[in-house]
Design a protein around this motif. Structure first.
Motif, mmCIF file in Angstrom:
data_model
loop_
_atom_site.group_PDB
_atom_site.id
_atom_site.type_symbol
_atom_site.label_atom_id
_atom_site.label_comp_id
_atom_site.label_asym_id
_atom_site.label_seq_id
_atom_site.Cartn_x
_atom_site.Cartn_y
_atom_site.Cartn_z
ATOM 1 N N UNK A 173 0.643 -1.020 -0.054
ATOM 2 C CA UNK A 173 0.174 0.375 0.096
ATOM 3 C C UNK A 173 0.568 1.422 -0.048
ATOM 4 N N UNK A 174 0.877 2.183 -1.140
ATOM 5 C CA UNK A 174 1.507 3.233 -1.059
ATOM 6 C C UNK A 174 0.276 4.260 -1.185
ATOM 7 N N UNK A 175 0.805 5.117 0.543
ATOM 8 C CA UNK A 175 -0.722 6.284 0.239
ATOM 9 C C UNK A 175 0.058 7.223 -0.555
ATOM 10 N N UNK A 176 0.610 6.862 -1.491
ATOM 11 C CA UNK A 176 0.494 8.828 -1.930
ATOM 12 C C UNK A 176 -0.008 8.523 -3.632
ATOM 13 N N UNK A 177 -0.485 6.706 -3.508
ATOM 14 C CA UNK A 177 -0.984 6.584 -4.633
ATOM 15 C C UNK A 177 -2.739 6.131 -4.545
ATOM 16 N N UNK A 178 -3.479 6.629 -5.365
ATOM 17 C CA UNK A 178 -4.805 6.357 -5.065
ATOM 18 C C UNK A 178 -4.893 4.665 -5.924
ATOM 19 N N UNK A 179 -4.294 4.374 -6.868
ATOM 20 C CA UNK A 179 -4.800 2.605 -6.905
ATOM 21 C C UNK A 179 -4.217 2.583 -6.166
ATOM 22 N N UNK A 219 -7.122 -2.120 -0.179
ATOM 23 C CA UNK A 219 -7.796 -1.939 1.079
ATOM 24 C C UNK A 219 -9.768 -2.972 0.237
ATOM 25 N N UNK A 220 -9.446 -2.800 -1.091
ATOM 26 C CA UNK A 220 -10.247 -4.147 -1.586
ATOM 27 C C UNK A 220 -9.651 -4.917 -1.305
ATOM 28 N N UNK A 221 -9.112 -5.525 -1.318
ATOM 29 C CA UNK A 221 -8.153 -6.891 -1.537
ATOM 30 C C UNK A 221 -8.745 -7.362 0.232
ATOM 31 N N UNK A 234 2.252 14.726 0.357
ATOM 32 C CA UNK A 234 1.393 14.574 -0.427
ATOM 33 C C UNK A 234 0.967 13.034 0.613
ATOM 34 N N UNK A 235 2.265 12.573 1.376
ATOM 35 C CA UNK A 235 2.772 11.443 2.160
ATOM 36 C C UNK A 235 1.428 12.182 3.275
ATOM 37 N N UNK A 236 2.009 12.887 3.702
ATOM 38 C CA UNK A 236 1.667 12.630 5.554
ATOM 39 C C UNK A 236 0.167 13.317 5.441
ATOM 40 N N UNK A 237 0.389 14.150 4.623
ATOM 41 C CA UNK A 237 -2.137 14.432 4.266
ATOM 42 C C UNK A 237 -2.492 13.924 3.760
ATOM 43 N N UNK A 238 -2.366 14.028 2.091
ATOM 44 C CA UNK A 238 -3.223 13.491 1.335
ATOM 45 C C UNK A 238 -3.405 12.399 1.665
ATOM 46 N N UNK A 239 -2.560 11.288 2.264
ATOM 47 C CA UNK A 239 -1.985 9.637 2.204
ATOM 48 C C UNK A 239 -2.986 9.152 3.301
ATOM 49 N N UNK A 240 -2.973 9.906 4.291
ATOM 50 C CA UNK A 240 -4.092 9.826 5.313
ATOM 51 C C UNK A 240 -5.471 9.962 4.853
ATOM 52 N N UNK A 241 -6.037 10.590 4.124
ATOM 53 C CA UNK A 241 -6.739 11.049 3.913
ATOM 54 C C UNK A 241 -7.623 9.796 2.530
ATOM 55 N N UNK A 242 -6.627 9.756 2.128
ATOM 56 C CA UNK A 242 -6.544 8.597 1.121
ATOM 57 C C UNK A 242 -7.574 7.670 1.795
ATOM 58 N N UNK A 248 -8.512 7.188 4.423
ATOM 59 C CA UNK A 248 -10.000 7.121 5.166
ATOM 60 C C UNK A 248 -10.835 7.139 4.309
ATOM 61 N N UNK A 249 -10.274 7.143 3.034
ATOM 62 C CA UNK A 249 -12.421 7.832 2.369
ATOM 63 C C UNK A 249 -12.501 6.611 1.466
ATOM 64 N N UNK A 250 -11.426 5.655 1.489
ATOM 65 C CA UNK A 250 -11.728 4.043 1.811
ATOM 66 C C UNK A 250 -12.387 3.076 2.598
ATOM 67 N N UNK A 251 -11.945 3.579 3.250
ATOM 68 C CA UNK A 251 -12.170 2.393 4.457
ATOM 69 C C UNK A 251 -14.321 3.428 5.369
ATOM 70 N N UNK A 252 -14.101 3.606 5.334
ATOM 71 C CA UNK A 252 -15.308 4.314 5.811
ATOM 72 C C UNK A 252 -16.577 4.492 5.429
ATOM 73 N N UNK A 253 -16.727 3.696 3.971
ATOM 74 C CA UNK A 253 -18.121 3.030 3.673
ATOM 75 C C UNK A 253 -18.425 2.496 3.872
ATOM 76 N N UNK A 254 -17.684 1.205 4.553
ATOM 77 C CA UNK A 254 -17.497 -0.048 4.959
ATOM 78 C C UNK A 254 -18.212 -0.075 6.853
ATOM 79 N N UNK A 255 -16.891 1.222 6.822
ATOM 80 C CA UNK A 255 -17.356 0.984 8.452
ATOM 81 C C UNK A 255 -18.114 2.025 9.000
#
Length: 290
Positions: free
Chosen positions: A57-63, A69-71, A107-115, A117-124
């Motif tokens: 998991x590279x937090x700087x990469x959307x894909x 997270x999907x896996x 990109x790493x310290x701010x947008x990384x956590x946001x990525x 967070x946004x990936x896990x919130x729907x299932x939470x």
């Protein structure tokens, strides 16, 4: 069994946190940007007979975030706890730090956590529960030191967004905690010191001497850094205790610094900081402001 996803697990706080969760029998997804860097994590897990899933998991990469997270969800179901630990530091001045380095920090310290967070919130939200732990820094709660502006800005922004996020997701049964460690012996601090080694400094940079002085100060501070296991224990405590404050300092130095600052202004703080720094590494080049 609690399902926990931790980012930045190749060393330091992330590694210790992943092992701490695994020791108590949680299902741990110890994410790393590069699988080749997971050797120490896997060695220690084998030594203790611990079971870990180690997704890339590279937090700087959307894909990369989406795929990881999907896996995890496909193989193991819902994620109950997200620990945003991955981070980097680059030391330099506001004027002369390369744009690429400044952007990498944010990109790493701010947008990384946001990525993540946004990936896990729907299932939470769907399961009506979850805990998000953002590992920030004391640097995000105190005044920024010279040459540390971009790192401090990234961590301050993460703390502010954690506040908004907490209020937004609380109605869905999700908690948010922003841990703020002081100085701990993690690779992020060693990498920062290497980044400002005197051999890397340019004579054309008007801040060269001051940057070298800052590097010496950071190295001295790191000599007294705490054990990353203390932060791992704080992460577990925050996950277990619903009463954990949103902003939680970790380490005696963090608690002391926040108590000392109180309502102090920047103008009051800066001379005291410079005096302390100079007592450790000698006079600041060019003299300290009065």
């Amino acid at each position: 069994m609690t399902s926990v996803l931790v980012t930045g697990c190749s060393s330091g706080i992330g590694l210790e946190t992943a092992l701490a969760f695994a020791r108590r029998g949680d299902r741990v997804h110890a994410c790393v940007r590069d699988p080749d860097t997971a050797g120490e994590l896997l060695r220690r897990a084998r030594a203790e007979n611990l079971t870990l899933d180690v997704p890339r998991l590279d937090v700087t990469d959307d894909a990369s975030v989406a795929a990881a997270v999907h896996g995890v969800r496909e193989r193991h179901g819902a994620i109950d706890v997200l620990v945003n630990n991955a981070g980097i530091d680059r030391t330099g001045t506001v004027e002369t730090m390369p744009q690429s380095d400044a952007r990498a920090v944010l990109e790493t310290n701010l947008w990384g956590p946001l990525r993540t967070v946004r990936a896990v919130l729907p299932s939470m939200r769907a399961q009506g529960s979850g805990v998000i732990v953002n590992v920030s820094s004391l640097a995000g709660r105190t005044f920024a030191v010279p040459h540390g502006g971009f790192y401090a800005a990234s961590k301050a922004a993460l703390g502010t967004l954690s506040e908004a996020l907490s209020a937004e997701v609380r109605p869905f049964g999700i908690r948010v905690v922003c841990l703020e460690p002081g100085s701990f012996a993690s690779r992020i601090n060693r990498d920062s010191s290497v980044a400002v080694a005197p051999s890397d400094l340019s004579a054309a940079d008007p801040y060269t001497a001051d940057r070298a002085w800052t590097a010496r100060f950071l190295a001295r501070v790191q000599e007294g850094a705490g054990d990353c296991g203390e932060v791992a224990e704080a992460v577990l405590a925050a996950v277990d205790d619903p009463g954990t404050p949103l902003h939680t300092p970790v380490g005696k130095d963090a608690e002391t610094a926040l108590e000392y600052l109180g309502s102090a202004s920047y103008e009051q703080w800066l001379p005291a900081f410079l005096q302390q720094a100079q007592s450790l590494v000698g006079p600041r080049p060019g003299g300290a402001p009065e």
